[in-house]
Design a protein around this motif. Sequence first.
Motif: not given
Length: 124
Positions: A107-124
């Motif tokens: 959430k903080s990264a989205e506010v700071q960088f202006g775009e949504a962060i994709q949740l790739y929880l298990f992507r390595i």
Amino acid sequence: MEEQKMLTYLENHILEQLENRGYEYPVSREDLAGRLRWRKLILGRDDRAMRGAIESLRKKGHLVCHRKGKDGGYYLARSKEEYEDFRSREYKSRIISLADTLREMDKSAEVQFGEAIQLYLFRI
């Protein structure tokens, strides 16, 4: 038939030390490390090699569990209930905590960088 996973000498020795240790009578971290030092399987006061071997045993499917506290220590789960208690207490709660932290940071990264962060929880 399940594939046999090769164990190191240290891993074998840890399993031997836990063989008769159940939930009621765990072996303390200090005691286990002392036994391994006496056999020159780990050196000095550092027990990272022991903890790494325990993590490796878990990844190989061995039910090496632990309890925290004064009477805590390592043991092999002897029942589904013992394993589920450990799983819930140690891993499930840690995963939930990490997911909560990651969500707030995203959430903080989205506010700071202006775009949504994709949740790739298990992507390595």
